[in-house]
Scaffold this motif. Structure first.
Motif, PDB file in Angstrom:
ATOM      1  N   ILE A 171       0.830  -1.198   0.000  1.00 17.51           N
ATOM      2  CA  ILE A 171       0.000   0.000   0.000  1.00 17.51           C
ATOM      3  C   ILE A 171       0.866   1.250   0.000  1.00 17.51           C
ATOM      4  O   ILE A 171       0.605   2.221  -0.731  1.00 17.51           O
ATOM      5  N   SER A 172       1.931   1.229   0.812  1.00 15.98           N
ATOM      6  CA  SER A 172       2.840   2.381   0.866  1.00 15.98           C
ATOM      7  C   SER A 172       3.521   2.616  -0.475  1.00 15.98           C
ATOM      8  O   SER A 172       3.650   3.759  -0.934  1.00 15.98           O
ATOM      9  N   ASP A 173       3.956   1.535  -1.129  1.00 14.34           N
ATOM     10  CA  ASP A 173       4.618   1.660  -2.437  1.00 14.34           C
ATOM     11  C   ASP A 173       3.643   2.140  -3.510  1.00 14.34           C
ATOM     12  O   ASP A 173       3.998   2.948  -4.373  1.00 14.34           O
ATOM     13  N   ALA A 174       2.407   1.644  -3.457  1.00 19.32           N
ATOM     14  CA  ALA A 174       1.395   2.090  -4.425  1.00 19.32           C
ATOM     15  C   ALA A 174       1.104   3.569  -4.231  1.00 19.32           C
ATOM     16  O   ALA A 174       0.933   4.316  -5.208  1.00 19.32           O
ATOM     17  N   TRP A 175       1.046   4.016  -2.971  1.00 19.49           N
ATOM     18  CA  TRP A 175       0.826   5.426  -2.690  1.00 19.49           C
ATOM     19  C   TRP A 175       1.980   6.276  -3.214  1.00 19.49           C
ATOM     20  O   TRP A 175       1.769   7.371  -3.748  1.00 19.49           O
ATOM     21  N   THR A 176       3.195   5.768  -3.067  1.00 16.28           N
ATOM     22  CA  THR A 176       4.369   6.468  -3.606  1.00 16.28           C
ATOM     23  C   THR A 176       4.245   6.640  -5.115  1.00 16.28           C
ATOM     24  O   THR A 176       4.544   7.707  -5.666  1.00 16.28           O
ATOM     25  N   MET A 177       3.785   5.575  -5.781  1.00 17.55           N
ATOM     26  CA  MET A 177       3.599   5.627  -7.232  1.00 17.55           C
ATOM     27  C   MET A 177       2.517   6.637  -7.597  1.00 17.55           C
ATOM     28  O   MET A 177       2.646   7.394  -8.562  1.00 17.55           O
ATOM     29  N   MET A 178       1.443   6.648  -6.834  1.00 20.51           N
ATOM     30  CA  MET A 178       0.351   7.574  -7.110  1.00 20.51           C
ATOM     31  C   MET A 178       0.793   9.024  -6.962  1.00 20.51           C
ATOM     32  O   MET A 178       0.495   9.859  -7.825  1.00 20.51           O
ATOM     33  N   THR A 179       1.512   9.341  -5.900  1.00 20.31           N
ATOM     34  CA  THR A 179       1.956  10.719  -5.699  1.00 20.31           C
ATOM     35  C   THR A 179       2.942  11.140  -6.779  1.00 20.31           C
ATOM     36  O   THR A 179       2.947  12.299  -7.208  1.00 20.31           O
ATOM     37  N   LYS A 180       3.742  10.208  -7.235  1.00 16.95           N
ATOM     38  CA  LYS A 180       4.672  10.499  -8.343  1.00 16.95           C
ATOM     39  C   LYS A 180       3.895  10.856  -9.609  1.00 16.95           C
ATOM     40  O   LYS A 180       4.238  11.804 -10.337  1.00 16.95           O
ATOM     41  N   GLU A 181       2.820  10.097  -9.863  1.00 14.41           N
ATOM     42  CA  GLU A 181       1.979  10.373 -11.028  1.00 14.41           C
ATOM     43  C   GLU A 181       1.301  11.733 -10.907  1.00 14.41           C
ATOM     44  O   GLU A 181       1.259  12.502 -11.867  1.00 14.41           O
ATOM     45  N   TRP A 182       0.759  12.044  -9.735  1.00 19.08           N
ATOM     46  CA  TRP A 182       0.066  13.326  -9.555  1.00 19.08           C
ATOM     47  C   TRP A 182       1.015  14.504  -9.745  1.00 19.08           C
ATOM     48  O   TRP A 182       0.628  15.529 -10.300  1.00 19.08           O
ATOM     49  N   ARG A 183       2.247  14.370  -9.286  1.00 18.26           N
ATOM     50  CA  ARG A 183       3.225  15.454  -9.495  1.00 18.26           C
ATOM     51  C   ARG A 183       3.455  15.683 -10.982  1.00 18.26           C
ATOM     52  O   ARG A 183       3.586  16.827 -11.437  1.00 18.26           O
ATOM     53  N   GLU A 184       3.490  14.591 -11.741  1.00 16.01           N
ATOM     54  CA  GLU A 184       3.703  14.724 -13.180  1.00 16.01           C
ATOM     55  C   GLU A 184       2.472  15.302 -13.877  1.00 16.01           C
ATOM     56  O   GLU A 184       2.593  16.011 -14.875  1.00 16.01           O
ATOM     57  N   TYR A 185       1.266  14.981 -13.370  1.00 20.38           N
ATOM     58  CA  TYR A 185       0.051  15.536 -13.963  1.00 20.38           C
ATOM     59  C   TYR A 185       0.092  17.063 -13.950  1.00 20.38           C
ATOM     60  O   TYR A 185      -0.337  17.716 -14.906  1.00 20.38           O
ATOM     61  N   PHE A 186       0.573  17.624 -12.853  1.00 17.36           N
ATOM     62  CA  PHE A 186       0.522  19.076 -12.664  1.00 17.36           C
ATOM     63  C   PHE A 186       1.881  19.747 -12.769  1.00 17.36           C
ATOM     64  O   PHE A 186       2.032  20.900 -12.377  1.00 17.36           O
TER      65      PHE A 186
END
Length: 244
Positions: A2-17
């Protein structure tokens, strides 16, 4: 995981914006959608907008489809184009964490924006008339929340499946654009092709069985979501992408 998936998600959101980023899910694109669907359209319709099922169509289908399409094509095809896929695959993140992070980022981004825009629209639609504030009926708002989530999962899973094998982001975007047209335009064209009498009878039948039709459509979409989501998890394998 879950922690690693969250890390991946936050990385994606940073790239979105990210300023100057290549993804279409940036700040400007987001503000444009909020401006059109959250301000312009509800202001033109007025207070009656919150009583109309147009809200379900706009915020349950149109907005999430558009939001997901703007970011999910980049999931793996974009990494491949930017030559960052090898770095991602060489990370300590598990296969499951990577795919869940990619999917989760697109789904949450789309879902939050869709529901958030619908709330902005409810406020704006009351500006013209003034008086007591009117919100969506419980049925309409629940439909917006549920349908936007189901549509986001559907399109995100489909986009990931396409992005895993595509060599360019444009290929994925073109295929998703065709799917967008099929989902939104074809049903309208088919309905318009019917005779006026048939359209009237169908509309009366649908309105009289609205709850049943909605439940059946929701269950079918949920089943399709589970299938596509499962295929995304199965098809993503680090070894396959390295050899591709």
């Amino acid at each position: 995981m879950i922690s690693d998936a969250w890390t991946m998600m936050t990385k994606e959101w940073r790239e979105y914006f990210a300023p100057g980023g290549s993804r279409r899910g940036g700040v400007v694109s987001t503000l444009i959608f909020v401006g059109i669907f959250g301000i312009f359209l509800p202001f033109e319709f007025g207070r009656g907008f919150v009583d109309s099922f147009f809200g379900v169509f706009y915020y349950g289908i149109t907005v999430p489809l558009s939001m997901v399409m703007g970011v999910i094509a980049d999931a793996f095809a974009g990494e491949r184009e930017r030559h960052t896929l090898e770095t991602l695959l060489a990370s300590r993140l598990s296969d499951r964490s990577i795919i869940l992070g990619k999917l989760g980022a697109a789904v949450v981004y789309s879902w939050v924006l869709s529901v958030g825009t619908s709330l902005v629209a409810a406020a704006v639609s009351n500006l013209k008339a003034g008086g007591a504030f009117r919100f969506y009926t419980p049925g309409i708002f629940i439909s917006i929340v549920v349908v936007s989530l189901l549509v986001s999962v559907f399109y995100a899973s489909l986009g990931v499946l396409l992005s895993l094998r595509a060599t360019t982001v444009r290929q994925v975007q073109q295929t998703l654009s065709v799917a967008f047209v099929v989902v939104l335009v074809v049903p309208v064209l088919v309905f318009q092709a019917l005779s006026p009498h048939t359209r009237q009878q169908f509309a009366l039948w649908a309105l009289s069985h609205l709850t049943q039709v909605g439940l059946i459509a929701g269950v079918v979409l949920a089943v399709v979501d589970v299938i596509l989501f499962g295929l995304s998890l199965v098809r993503f394998r680090r070894s396959r992408l390295i050899l591709a």
